[in-house]
Design an enzyme around this catalytic site. Structure first.
Site, short mmCIF file in Angstrom:
data_model
loop_
_atom_site.label_atom_id
_atom_site.label_comp_id
_atom_site.label_asym_id
_atom_site.label_seq_id
_atom_site.Cartn_x
_atom_site.Cartn_y
_atom_site.Cartn_z
N GLU A 47 0.79 -1.42 -0.29
CA GLU A 47 0.31 -0.08 0.72
C GLU A 47 1.20 1.36 0.39
O GLU A 47 1.94 1.68 0.94
CB GLU A 47 -0.75 0.05 1.03
CG GLU A 47 -1.66 1.48 1.79
CD GLU A 47 -3.02 1.53 2.68
OE1 GLU A 47 -1.69 0.74 3.78
OE2 GLU A 47 -3.50 1.91 2.83
N ASN A 111 -6.80 5.94 -1.99
CA ASN A 111 -5.99 5.32 -1.44
C ASN A 111 -6.06 4.22 -2.86
O ASN A 111 -7.20 2.94 -2.54
CB ASN A 111 -6.19 4.50 0.05
CG ASN A 111 -4.82 3.90 0.51
OD1 ASN A 111 -3.70 3.46 -0.15
ND2 ASN A 111 -5.05 3.91 1.85
N LYS A 128 -9.45 1.57 -1.92
CA LYS A 128 -9.86 1.26 -0.65
C LYS A 128 -11.11 1.16 -0.30
O LYS A 128 -11.03 2.37 0.14
CB LYS A 128 -8.75 1.96 -0.21
CG LYS A 128 -8.77 1.18 1.34
CD LYS A 128 -7.00 2.07 2.61
CE LYS A 128 -6.83 1.41 3.68
NZ LYS A 128 -5.98 1.56 4.78
N GLU A 147 -6.30 9.07 8.11
CA GLU A 147 -6.79 8.34 6.28
C GLU A 147 -7.34 9.47 6.28
O GLU A 147 -8.28 8.86 5.22
CB GLU A 147 -6.68 6.89 6.24
CG GLU A 147 -5.52 6.33 6.26
CD GLU A 147 -5.17 4.54 5.62
OE1 GLU A 147 -5.47 4.23 5.17
OE2 GLU A 147 -5.50 4.37 6.28
N CYS A 173 -4.95 -3.02 3.32
CA CYS A 173 -4.51 -2.89 4.65
C CYS A 173 -5.84 -3.03 5.37
O CYS A 173 -5.63 -4.35 5.72
CB CYS A 173 -4.18 -1.58 4.97
SG CYS A 173 -3.07 -1.46 6.93
N ASN A 198 0.13 -0.62 5.10
CA ASN A 198 1.29 -0.18 5.87
C ASN A 198 0.73 0.26 7.69
O ASN A 198 -0.18 0.96 7.72
CB ASN A 198 1.17 1.38 5.60
CG ASN A 198 2.00 2.05 4.37
OD1 ASN A 198 2.60 2.26 4.99
ND2 ASN A 198 1.33 1.37 3.55
N1 CDT Z 1 -3.45 1.56 6.45
C1 CDT Z 1 -3.79 0.88 7.01
O1 CDT Z 1 -5.09 0.27 6.63
N2 CDT Z 1 -3.94 0.48 8.92
C2 CDT Z 1 -4.20 0.31 9.50
C3 CDT Z 1 -4.10 0.54 11.14
C4 CDT Z 1 -4.82 0.24 11.97
S1 CDT Z 1 -6.25 1.39 11.81
C5 CDT Z 1 -5.17 3.33 12.78
C6 CDT Z 1 -4.30 -1.82 9.44
O2 CDT Z 1 -5.15 -1.38 9.22
O3 CDT Z 1 -3.77 -2.32 9.60
#
Ligand code: CDT
Length: 314
Positions: A47, A111, A128, A147, A173, A198
């Protein structure tokens, strides 16, 4: 019968805020070259693979914010990746922040992941759906996860595409944590789901989850693969990026739910597996034969009688 596909997970280590697109594309090309040496046919990057994970900062200045977005794909900076991949006959899946202008001239920030075939043709874009984090600065957090300030949810949901000799799907993600992500694609016969991520190791709303981050990362993708009889590849941007630690442990998962390949570092690293798309049928035609065993009418009955209302407390 077998439909073999040599699949590569191209994990990235940290990308600094100051790194240019050219710097990053150089790293993507290095992984692509190694993939070529190892016979890879489809290479999956993480991502937001072209920039640092900028949602950790609140950027008010529009020009600065948009400097992290791609107005076109390929761009001058990413064209070398498209050219080299086509020359080597390698398809790829690439995550990036997309600035899209629709036919009414309205701009949207998504995204996005793009899937490109071995001949360089674009198969699909996926945007996304589940946008995590928050939309306003929350001062109590050690770092932000904005995000919801930067991205709107993809309007197209979870599609699948015929490519690479099979039925391909994508998710990004946070999408991987939701069972319906896999099931919506499972109902369309998906055979391989490509997921970039990420994920900071520190989860501010509930730090007791920190120690479970790698477990949760794998358990959702392994369950999604098994319950839908499909392959899943999850690819991280890991390591300490701008002072924030991110999980790595990128994986290729079989329809049995078993991990068949996993990275061992938190940096740029390629892992490869020869996946047989026909292996899906061992699960899709047996324990998870949807047409025979699923009972959606029963779900309707439950929602009619119970809805989303919890029973009263005793
Ligand atoms: N990039 C991404 O979606 N990261 C989220 C982080 C946790 S929610 C703040 C994930 O689900 O991995």
């Amino acid at each position: 019968m077998s439909r073999n596909l040599k699949l590569g997970a191209a994990q990235l280590g940290p990308i600094a805020r100051e790194d240019t697109r050219k710097d990053v594309v150089e790293r993507l090309l290095n992984l692509l070259a190694e993939a070529g040496d190892r016979g890879v046919e489809l290479l999956v990057y993480p991502e937001l693979a072209l920039t640092t994970f900028f949602p950790r900062w609140y950027l008010e200045d529009e020009e600065e914010m948009l400097s992290f977005f791609e107005k076109e794909m390929p761009s001058d900076d990413t064209q070398p990746l498209f050219d080299e991949a086509a020359r080597l006959g390698i398809g790829f899946c690439l995550g990036y922040a997309e600035l899209h202008t629709d036919s009414d001239g309205v701009t949207h920030r998504y995204n996005t992941q793009m899937l490109v075939e071995r001949d360089g043709s674009v198969v699909a874009k996926f945007r996304k759906v589940h946008i995590p984090g928050h939309a306003e600065v929350q001062g109590w957090r050690p770092f932000q996860h904005l995000e919801r300030y930067y991205f709107e949810p993809g309007p197209d949901g979870f599609g699948v595409w015929r490519a690479f000799g099979g039925i391909m799907g994508m998710a990004i993600c946070n999408d991987r944590r939701w069972s319906e992500t896999y099931r919506v694609m499972g109902l369309q016969g998906v055979e391989l789901i490509m997921i970039g991520y990420n994920t900071p190791s520190f989860y501010a709303p509930d730090p007791q989850q920190n120690a479970l981050q790698n477990f949760h990362n794998h358990v959702v993708m392994q369950a999604g693969a098994y319950q839908n009889g499909c392959w899943v590849v999850g690819v991280a941007k890991g390591g300490i990026e701008e002072g924030i630690d991110h999980i790595a442990q990128s994986v290729i998962i079989a329809p049995s739910g078993q991990i068949v390949a996993q990275t061992i570092t938190t940096g740029d690293e390629l892992v490869v597996a020869n996946i047989d798309l026909d292996f899906c049928s061992f699960y899709k035609d047996t324990v998870f034969k949807f047409d025979l065993y699923r009972v959606p009418e029963h779900y309707r009955l439950i929602s009619q009688t119970r809805g989303v209302i919890l029973p009263p407390e005793e």
